[in-house]
Design an enzyme around this catalytic site. Structure first.
Site, PDB file in Angstrom:
ATOM      1  N   GLY A   1       0.051   2.130  10.946  1.00  0.00           N
ATOM      2  CA  GLY A   1       0.177   1.227  12.090  1.00  0.00           C
ATOM      3  C   GLY A   1      -1.062   1.187  12.964  1.00  0.00           C
TER       4      GLY A   1
ATOM      5  CG  ASP B   1       3.555   3.423   7.757  1.00  0.00           C
ATOM      6  OD1 ASP B   1       2.970   3.570   8.836  1.00  0.00           O
ATOM      7  OD2 ASP B   1       4.241   2.411   7.478  1.00  0.00           O
TER       8      ASP B   1
ATOM      9  CG  HIS C   1       1.721  -4.702  26.106  1.00  0.00           C
ATOM     10  ND1 HIS C   1       2.394  -4.557  27.304  1.00  0.00           N
ATOM     11  CD2 HIS C   1       1.290  -3.462  25.759  1.00  0.00           C
ATOM     12  CE1 HIS C   1       2.386  -3.285  27.657  1.00  0.00           C
ATOM     13  NE2 HIS C   1       1.724  -2.601  26.755  1.00  0.00           N
TER      14      HIS C   1
ATOM     15  CE  LYS D   1       5.252  -3.114  24.561  1.00  0.00           C
ATOM     16  NZ  LYS D   1       5.317  -1.853  23.795  1.00  0.00           N
TER      17      LYS D   1
ATOM     18  CB  THR E   1       3.797   1.869  30.251  1.00  0.00           C
ATOM     19  OG1 THR E   1       3.282   2.511  29.092  1.00  0.00           O
ATOM     20  CG2 THR E   1       2.971   2.253  31.469  1.00  0.00           C
TER      21      THR E   1
HETATM   22  N1  LIG Z   1       2.735   6.078  24.313  1.00  0.00           N
HETATM   23  C1  LIG Z   1       1.624   5.363  24.170  1.00  0.00           C
HETATM   24  O1  LIG Z   1       0.564   5.675  24.756  1.00  0.00           O
HETATM   25  C2  LIG Z   1       1.646   4.189  23.267  1.00  0.00           C
HETATM   26  C3  LIG Z   1       2.814   3.840  22.649  1.00  0.00           C
HETATM   27  N2  LIG Z   1       2.846   2.798  21.772  1.00  0.00           N
HETATM   28  C4  LIG Z   1       4.120   2.570  21.075  1.00  0.00           C
HETATM   29  O2  LIG Z   1       3.967   3.100  19.772  1.00  0.00           O
HETATM   30  C5  LIG Z   1       4.778   2.369  18.852  1.00  0.00           C
HETATM   31  C6  LIG Z   1       3.913   1.875  17.718  1.00  0.00           C
HETATM   32  O3  LIG Z   1       3.025   0.915  18.226  1.00  0.00           O
HETATM   33  P1  LIG Z   1       2.012   0.208  17.177  1.00  0.00           P
HETATM   34  O4  LIG Z   1       1.226   1.262  16.474  1.00  0.00           O
HETATM   35  O5  LIG Z   1       1.311  -0.869  17.923  1.00  0.00           O
HETATM   36  O6  LIG Z   1       3.037  -0.451  16.151  1.00  0.00           O
HETATM   37  P2  LIG Z   1       2.790  -0.822  14.610  1.00  0.00           P
HETATM   38  O7  LIG Z   1       3.900  -1.732  14.235  1.00  0.00           O
HETATM   39  O8  LIG Z   1       1.373  -1.231  14.406  1.00  0.00           O
HETATM   40  O9  LIG Z   1       2.976   0.584  13.847  1.00  0.00           O
HETATM   41  C7  LIG Z   1       4.229   1.151  13.593  1.00  0.00           C
HETATM   42  C8  LIG Z   1       4.141   1.810  12.225  1.00  0.00           C
HETATM   43  O10 LIG Z   1       5.328   2.558  11.983  1.00  0.00           O
HETATM   44  C9  LIG Z   1       5.680   2.368  10.629  1.00  0.00           C
HETATM   45  N3  LIG Z   1       7.061   2.749  10.377  1.00  0.00           N
HETATM   46  C10 LIG Z   1       8.180   2.003  10.495  1.00  0.00           C
HETATM   47  N4  LIG Z   1       9.247   2.733  10.140  1.00  0.00           N
HETATM   48  C11 LIG Z   1       8.789   3.971   9.812  1.00  0.00           C
HETATM   49  C12 LIG Z   1       9.391   5.181   9.375  1.00  0.00           C
HETATM   50  N5  LIG Z   1      10.721   5.255   9.182  1.00  0.00           N
HETATM   51  N6  LIG Z   1       8.612   6.265   9.141  1.00  0.00           N
HETATM   52  C13 LIG Z   1       7.272   6.196   9.318  1.00  0.00           C
HETATM   53  N7  LIG Z   1       6.628   5.082   9.723  1.00  0.00           N
HETATM   54  C14 LIG Z   1       7.398   3.987   9.972  1.00  0.00           C
HETATM   55  C15 LIG Z   1       5.381   0.902  10.363  1.00  0.00           C
HETATM   56  O11 LIG Z   1       5.308   0.648   8.974  1.00  0.00           O
HETATM   57  C16 LIG Z   1       4.043   0.785  11.083  1.00  0.00           C
HETATM   58  O12 LIG Z   1       2.959   1.111  10.216  1.00  0.00           O
HETATM   59  C17 LIG Z   1       5.450   1.273  19.678  1.00  0.00           C
HETATM   60  O13 LIG Z   1       6.709   1.730  20.091  1.00  0.00           O
HETATM   61  C18 LIG Z   1       4.538   1.144  20.892  1.00  0.00           C
HETATM   62  O14 LIG Z   1       5.200   0.667  22.047  1.00  0.00           O
HETATM   63  C19 LIG Z   1       1.725   2.036  21.487  1.00  0.00           C
HETATM   64  C20 LIG Z   1       0.541   2.336  22.108  1.00  0.00           C
HETATM   65  C21 LIG Z   1       0.409   3.436  23.050  1.00  0.00           C
HETATM   66  O1  LIG Z   2       2.967  -1.486  22.120  1.00  0.00           O
HETATM   67  C1  LIG Z   2       1.887  -1.173  22.710  1.00  0.00           C
HETATM   68  O2  LIG Z   2       0.750  -1.602  22.401  1.00  0.00           O
HETATM   69  C2  LIG Z   2       1.998  -0.205  23.833  1.00  0.00           C
HETATM   70  N1  LIG Z   2       3.171   0.336  24.052  1.00  0.00           N
HETATM   71  C3  LIG Z   2       3.435   1.349  25.020  1.00  0.00           C
HETATM   72  C4  LIG Z   2       4.499   0.865  25.997  1.00  0.00           C
HETATM   73  O3  LIG Z   2       5.425   0.133  25.520  1.00  0.00           O
HETATM   74  O4  LIG Z   2       4.412   1.242  27.180  1.00  0.00           O
HETATM   75  C5  LIG Z   2       2.187   1.886  25.691  1.00  0.00           C
HETATM   76  C6  LIG Z   2       1.113   0.867  25.904  1.00  0.00           C
HETATM   77  O5  LIG Z   2       1.537  -0.029  26.907  1.00  0.00           O
HETATM   78  C7  LIG Z   2       0.790   0.128  24.639  1.00  0.00           C
END
Ligand SMILES: NC(=O)C1=CN([C@@H]2O[C@H](COP(=O)(O)OP(=O)(O)OC[C@H]3O[C@@H](n4cnc5c(N)ncnc54)[C@H](O)[C@@H]3O)[C@@H](O)[C@H]2O)C=CC1
Ligand SMILES: O=C(O)C1=N[C@H](C(=O)O)C[C@H](O)C1
Length: 248
Positions: free
Chosen positions: A11, A34, A133, A137, A144
């Protein structure tokens, strides 16, 4: 050496974490999983810490499996609420040595913005949150923004403030955004954006805007790496990166 597994490795975030772990002294990437991969590979690879950036519908199951396997967890995936967090706490009773961090945002500036908003909240009549965003998303509002609104609402309640002033009747559903504990949260999705949040606080004659911008997913990596280094010495459930930053 801390051995690290990444869940969601294909991802946007997982791929960035894989590169960050590979570049971090003292960390070793031992598994990159993944969708469709067997979580047993994490334990088989001898991982000390699993980093989960998957999707809201699977992260709870991933964390449960990691806790049962005795693997510490650093969780960035959103979709967590009090009920699901309570389930993690309950599961940890059988694994008191395991640490789990669930953090809505790993960007240091975002953590500070949430802290600043919480500090300012009791001093303003009105407060609303706008999150912005990329359009890929899957969830809204952002974790957040939800966490920010919840902490702002709690601070207002603790200060004895009543509801924010709002005489508006919505003529269309959603016009005033989501209601998170009495704080309105608005979500913008726009090509070209990554992750951004504004907290708008208003009083007669003035407005305070607290804004954080993540222009690149590199912004999250120092927080993720810091959490991976620290989680092994912090058993139990921790919610929010701020608790690992010694902010005082
Ligand atoms: N806490 C933080 O600082 C941040 C949190 N996020 C959150 O992180 C999550 C992922 O965001 P992105 O990477 O943009 O999404 P994305 O969709 O690019 O990546 C998610 C990945 O998880 C995989 N996946 C789905 N089911 C799975 C499973 N059962 N086991 C393993 N992998 C699996 C998908 O195939 C995909 O590659 C979202 O909930 C987002 O809101 C995103 C950015 C920062
Ligand atoms: O999906 C994202 O990109 C992000 N998700 C997280 C959220 O839902 O707060 C963190 C950040 O905003 C990026």
């Amino acid at each position: 050496m801390i051995r690290v597994a990444v869940l969601g490795a294909a991802g946007r975030m997982g791929g960035t974490v894989v590169e960050a772990v590979r570049a971090a002294p003292g960390l070793e990437l031992v598994a990159a999983l993944d969708s469709g991969d067997d979580l047993a590979e994490v334990r088989g690879a001898g991982a000390d810490v699993a980093v989960d950036f998957t999707v809201p519908t699977v992260t709870r199951g991933n964390v449960a499996a990691m806790v049962d396997a005795g693997v510490h967890c650093v969780v960035g995936t959103t979709g967590w609420d009090e009920e699901s967090l309570a389930q993690v706490r309950e599961r940890l009773r059988d694994r008191p040595e395991v640490g789990v961090l669930v953090a809505p945002n790993f960007a240091l500036g975002a953590v500070l913005a949430m802290r600043f908003a919480e500090q300012a909240a009791r001093l303003f009549e009105s407060v609303e949150v706008v999150e912005l965003h990329h359009p890929d998303k899957v969830d809204a509002p952002s974790g957040t923004a939800r966490h920010t609104a919840e902490r702002v609402a709690a601070a207002r309640h603790a200060a004895g403030l009543g509801p924010v002033p709002d005489a508006t009747s919505q003529t269309m559903d959603g016009a005033r955004g989501a209601d998170v504990d009495g704080v309105r949260v608005h979500a913008v999705r726009l090509r070209g954006l990554v992750a951004h949040e504004e907290i708008l606080l208003g009083n007669p004659g003035e407005q305070l805007t607290i804004r954080h911008d993540s222009f690149d997913r590199a912004s999250f990596m120092p927080g993720v790496v810091h959490a991976v280094r620290r989680i092994g010495t912090r058993p139990g459930l921790t919610v929010g990166l701020e608790h690992l930053l010694d902010l005082g």
